[in-house]
Design a protein around this motif. Sequence first.
Motif, PDB file in Angstrom:
ATOM      1  N   PRO A  57       0.829  -1.208   0.000  1.00  8.88           N
ATOM      2  CA  PRO A  57       0.000   0.000   0.000  1.00  8.88           C
ATOM      3  C   PRO A  57       0.862   1.256   0.000  1.00  8.88           C
ATOM      4  CG  PRO A  57      -0.730  -1.545   1.684  1.00  8.88           C
ATOM      5  CD  PRO A  57       0.578  -2.065   1.158  1.00  8.88           C
ATOM      6  N   VAL A  58       0.437   2.249  -0.762  1.00 10.11           N
ATOM      7  CA  VAL A  58       1.174   3.522  -0.770  1.00 10.11           C
ATOM      8  C   VAL A  58       0.315   4.594  -0.119  1.00 10.11           C
ATOM      9  CG1 VAL A  58       2.680   3.219  -2.750  1.00 10.11           C
ATOM     10  CG2 VAL A  58       0.333   3.937  -3.106  1.00 10.11           C
ATOM     11  N   LEU A  59       0.984   5.537   0.447  1.00  8.54           N
ATOM     12  CA  LEU A  59       0.305   6.661   1.056  1.00  8.54           C
ATOM     13  C   LEU A  59       0.677   7.895   0.243  1.00  8.54           C
ATOM     14  CD1 LEU A  59      -1.488   7.121   3.523  1.00  8.54           C
ATOM     15  CD2 LEU A  59       0.584   7.626   4.830  1.00  8.54           C
ATOM     16  N   ALA A  60      -0.290   8.426  -0.498  1.00 10.91           N
ATOM     17  CA  ALA A  60      -0.018   9.637  -1.273  1.00 10.91           C
ATOM     18  C   ALA A  60       0.239  10.789  -0.308  1.00 10.91           C
ATOM     19  CB  ALA A  60      -1.208   9.954  -2.161  1.00 10.91           C
ATOM     20  N   PRO A  61       1.069  11.746  -0.719  1.00  3.59           N
ATOM     21  CA  PRO A  61       1.242  12.933   0.116  1.00  3.59           C
ATOM     22  C   PRO A  61      -0.122  13.575   0.379  1.00  3.59           C
ATOM     23  CG  PRO A  61       2.760  12.955  -1.735  1.00  3.59           C
ATOM     24  CD  PRO A  61       1.829  11.804  -1.962  1.00  3.59           C
ATOM     25  N   GLU A  62      -0.283  14.124   1.571  1.00  2.00           N
ATOM     26  CA  GLU A  62      -1.567  14.724   1.917  1.00  2.00           C
ATOM     27  C   GLU A  62      -1.939  15.818   0.915  1.00  2.00           C
ATOM     28  OE1 GLU A  62      -3.864  16.146   5.915  1.00  2.00           O
ATOM     29  OE2 GLU A  62      -1.878  15.267   6.009  1.00  2.00           O
ATOM     30  N   LEU A  63      -3.196  15.805   0.473  1.00  2.00           N
ATOM     31  CA  LEU A  63      -3.643  16.837  -0.455  1.00  2.00           C
ATOM     32  C   LEU A  63      -3.809  18.142   0.304  1.00  2.00           C
ATOM     33  CD1 LEU A  63      -6.388  15.469  -2.861  1.00  2.00           C
ATOM     34  CD2 LEU A  63      -4.095  16.274  -3.414  1.00  2.00           C
ATOM     35  N   GLU A  64      -3.128  19.159  -0.137  1.00  2.00           N
ATOM     36  CA  GLU A  64      -3.262  20.465   0.500  1.00  2.00           C
ATOM     37  C   GLU A  64      -3.969  21.373  -0.490  1.00  2.00           C
ATOM     38  OE1 GLU A  64       0.901  21.097   1.214  1.00  2.00           O
ATOM     39  OE2 GLU A  64       0.667  20.553   3.327  1.00  2.00           O
ATOM     40  N   VAL A  65      -5.239  21.607  -0.245  1.00  2.00           N
ATOM     41  CA  VAL A  65      -6.068  22.358  -1.184  1.00  2.00           C
ATOM     42  C   VAL A  65      -6.760  23.489  -0.436  1.00  2.00           C
ATOM     43  CG1 VAL A  65      -8.025  22.217  -2.769  1.00  2.00           C
ATOM     44  CG2 VAL A  65      -6.460  20.291  -2.556  1.00  2.00           C
ATOM     45  N   ASN A  66      -6.753  24.644  -1.049  1.00  2.00           N
ATOM     46  CA  ASN A  66      -7.422  25.790  -0.438  1.00  2.00           C
ATOM     47  C   ASN A  66      -8.740  26.089  -1.127  1.00  2.00           C
ATOM     48  OD1 ASN A  66      -5.407  26.222   1.411  1.00  2.00           O
ATOM     49  ND2 ASN A  66      -4.362  27.792   0.191  1.00  2.00           N
ATOM     50  N   VAL A  67      -9.822  25.971  -0.404  1.00  2.00           N
ATOM     51  CA  VAL A  67     -11.119  26.464  -0.864  1.00  2.00           C
ATOM     52  C   VAL A  67     -11.694  27.280   0.279  1.00  2.00           C
ATOM     53  CG1 VAL A  67     -11.613  24.643  -2.531  1.00  2.00           C
ATOM     54  CG2 VAL A  67     -12.222  24.297  -0.150  1.00  2.00           C
ATOM     55  N   PRO A  68     -12.557  28.262  -0.047  1.00  2.00           N
ATOM     56  CA  PRO A  68     -13.071  29.128   1.027  1.00  2.00           C
ATOM     57  C   PRO A  68     -13.689  28.327   2.169  1.00  2.00           C
ATOM     58  CG  PRO A  68     -13.596  30.070  -1.094  1.00  2.00           C
ATOM     59  CD  PRO A  68     -13.026  28.694  -1.371  1.00  2.00           C
ATOM     60  N   GLY A  69     -13.238  28.622   3.345  1.00  2.00           N
ATOM     61  CA  GLY A  69     -13.764  27.947   4.528  1.00  2.00           C
ATOM     62  C   GLY A  69     -13.077  26.632   4.837  1.00  2.00           C
ATOM     63  N   ARG A  70     -12.302  26.099   3.881  1.00  2.00           N
ATOM     64  CA  ARG A  70     -11.625  24.818   4.096  1.00  2.00           C
ATOM     65  C   ARG A  70     -10.186  24.888   3.586  1.00  2.00           C
ATOM     66  NH1 ARG A  70     -15.137  20.906   5.708  1.00  2.00           N
ATOM     67  NH2 ARG A  70     -17.332  21.295   5.256  1.00  2.00           N
ATOM     68  N   ALA A  71      -9.460  25.841   4.071  1.00  2.00           N
ATOM     69  CA  ALA A  71      -8.070  25.987   3.649  1.00  2.00           C
ATOM     70  C   ALA A  71      -7.210  24.927   4.342  1.00  2.00           C
ATOM     71  CB  ALA A  71      -7.571  27.377   3.991  1.00  2.00           C
ATOM     72  N   THR A  72      -6.441  24.193   3.570  1.00  2.00           N
ATOM     73  CA  THR A  72      -5.539  23.208   4.186  1.00  2.00           C
ATOM     74  C   THR A  72      -4.081  23.510   3.837  1.00  2.00           C
ATOM     75  OG1 THR A  72      -5.784  21.721   2.303  1.00  2.00           O
ATOM     76  CG2 THR A  72      -7.273  21.381   4.158  1.00  2.00           C
ATOM     77  N   ARG A  73      -3.849  24.563   3.057  1.00  2.00           N
ATOM     78  CA  ARG A  73      -2.468  24.951   2.736  1.00  2.00           C
ATOM     79  C   ARG A  73      -2.328  26.427   3.084  1.00  2.00           C
ATOM     80  NH1 ARG A  73      -2.597  25.141  -2.344  1.00  2.00           N
ATOM     81  NH2 ARG A  73      -2.014  27.309  -2.526  1.00  2.00           N
ATOM     82  N   ILE A  74      -1.807  26.703   4.243  1.00  2.00           N
ATOM     83  CA  ILE A  74      -1.785  28.073   4.756  1.00  2.00           C
ATOM     84  C   ILE A  74      -0.340  28.549   4.870  1.00  2.00           C
ATOM     85  CG2 ILE A  74      -2.385  29.512   6.757  1.00  2.00           C
ATOM     86  CD1 ILE A  74      -4.715  27.485   7.212  1.00  2.00           C
ATOM     87  N   ASN A  75      -0.079  29.725   4.340  1.00  2.00           N
ATOM     88  CA  ASN A  75       1.268  30.305   4.340  1.00  2.00           C
ATOM     89  C   ASN A  75       2.267  29.391   3.623  1.00  2.00           C
ATOM     90  OD1 ASN A  75       0.353  32.499   5.808  1.00  2.00           O
ATOM     91  ND2 ASN A  75       0.690  31.430   7.762  1.00  2.00           N
ATOM     92  N   LYS A  76       1.789  28.735   2.568  1.00  2.00           N
ATOM     93  CA  LYS A  76       2.649  27.793   1.852  1.00  2.00           C
ATOM     94  C   LYS A  76       2.271  27.807   0.379  1.00  2.00           C
ATOM     95  CE  LYS A  76       3.929  22.937   2.087  1.00  2.00           C
ATOM     96  NZ  LYS A  76       3.533  21.628   2.659  1.00  2.00           N
ATOM     97  N   ARG A  77       3.278  27.969  -0.467  1.00  2.00           N
ATOM     98  CA  ARG A  77       3.004  27.945  -1.902  1.00  2.00           C
ATOM     99  C   ARG A  77       2.752  26.502  -2.346  1.00  2.00           C
ATOM    100  NH1 ARG A  77       4.955  33.170  -2.964  1.00  2.00           N
ATOM    101  NH2 ARG A  77       6.636  33.678  -1.515  1.00  2.00           N
ATOM    102  N   ALA A  78       1.898  26.358  -3.368  1.00  2.00           N
ATOM    103  CA  ALA A  78       1.596  25.014  -3.866  1.00  2.00           C
ATOM    104  C   ALA A  78       2.781  24.457  -4.648  1.00  2.00           C
ATOM    105  CB  ALA A  78       0.358  25.057  -4.751  1.00  2.00           C
ATOM    106  N   GLU A  79       2.875  23.142  -4.647  1.00  2.00           N
ATOM    107  CA  GLU A  79       3.991  22.484  -5.326  1.00  2.00           C
ATOM    108  C   GLU A  79       3.800  22.509  -6.847  1.00  2.00           C
ATOM    109  OE1 GLU A  79       6.484  18.381  -4.666  1.00  2.00           O
ATOM    110  OE2 GLU A  79       5.042  19.099  -3.207  1.00  2.00           O
ATOM    111  N   LYS A  80       4.934  22.563  -7.544  1.00  2.00           N
ATOM    112  CA  LYS A  80       4.904  22.507  -9.004  1.00  2.00           C
ATOM    113  C   LYS A  80       5.505  21.166  -9.419  1.00  2.00           C
ATOM    114  CE  LYS A  80       6.837  25.018 -12.980  1.00  2.00           C
ATOM    115  NZ  LYS A  80       7.749  23.965 -13.421  1.00  2.00           N
ATOM    116  N   TYR A  81       4.880  20.510 -10.369  1.00  2.00           N
ATOM    117  CA  TYR A  81       5.347  19.181 -10.789  1.00  2.00           C
ATOM    118  C   TYR A  81       5.946  19.243 -12.190  1.00  2.00           C
ATOM    119  CZ  TYR A  81       2.863  17.237  -6.829  1.00  2.00           C
ATOM    120  OH  TYR A  81       2.446  16.935  -5.567  1.00  2.00           O
TER     121      TYR A  81
END
Length: 319
Positions: free
Chosen positions: A123-147
């Motif tokens: 089993p693999v564990l994907a990196p936690e999804l850090e997604v910002n939507v109004p009221g449900r920000a999960t990536r705060i003070n952090k730029r999103a990753e570029k692939y």
Amino acid sequence: MNHTGIDKVTYGVTDLEKCAKFWTDFGLSPVKTGDGQKKFSAQNGALIELRSANDPNLPPPVGDEVSATAREATFGVRSTEDLQELAANLSEDRDVREDADGSIHTVDPLGYGLAFQVTQTTPVLAPELEVNVPGRATRINKRAEKYDRAMPLEMSHIVYVTDDIEPHKEFYVDRLGFKLTDAYPGRGYFARGAAAHHHHNLFLLNPGQGKRGFHHVAFEVGNIHELFGGGNNMTREGWDTMIGPGRHPISSCYFWYFKNPCGGAAEYDFDSDVVDDNWEYREWESTPENFAEWALAEGMAAELMFKGIQGSFRDKKPE
Ligand SMILES: [Fe+2]
């Protein structure tokens, strides 16, 4: 029966080096084998194996005028008891070979190579999804990753074109215990391993042209940005899009398919449905809209992508 999903796809190919480059660019990791074979691994250990199209140990190719194609799909099972049960079942009406590693090998009713082994995937564990939507920000003070490329987590499914679809489906579902998740009745069947949670590990498709052959294999990536990064990298490396990017209503995923010199296509997927026995099977009409909610026919060529943003954005005015 406890099928866990797809463990390995073995190709017979004519240009080993070109095929090796395809899978490396796709984001699989070369595996040292020491025996001259080429193997490439997804992060969960699922393998692509490349052999010469003339290898006498491979099942014959299925389909017309095929030089390079997938020759065998290996599905994982949980235990040796599962393997023994499958071997006994399959031996009733076809030859079954057991290899030194314990895997069992045969062909399905249309001649596609079919193998089972106690799963070698983990089993693999994907990196936690850090997604910002109004009221449900999960990536705060952090730029999103570029692939810049993808690193597929797991192989999710294989697709065959079949001209004898009902008996073909019955073999996998009624006899071997795969579970139907969705269908285009009479035209396409999506099935998962009984102990797997992918929307499908196998899709049988009858386009109604009297043809049979391997169509594609698919891999899950961990992030929508990774799907685009992977697709753009493949494009930069000179590989042609078959279709994509786009989104499938059936299985819900974003997709991008690339033509593969090993035969057929290889697909990146992101955000596919995950299912268990509470999933509601549904029958669908075979329409373009049910195949793709939206899709680009030929990828995103760099010259088109940057065409609209040459010059200054400041100078562009709405009409
Ligand atoms: Fe697919």
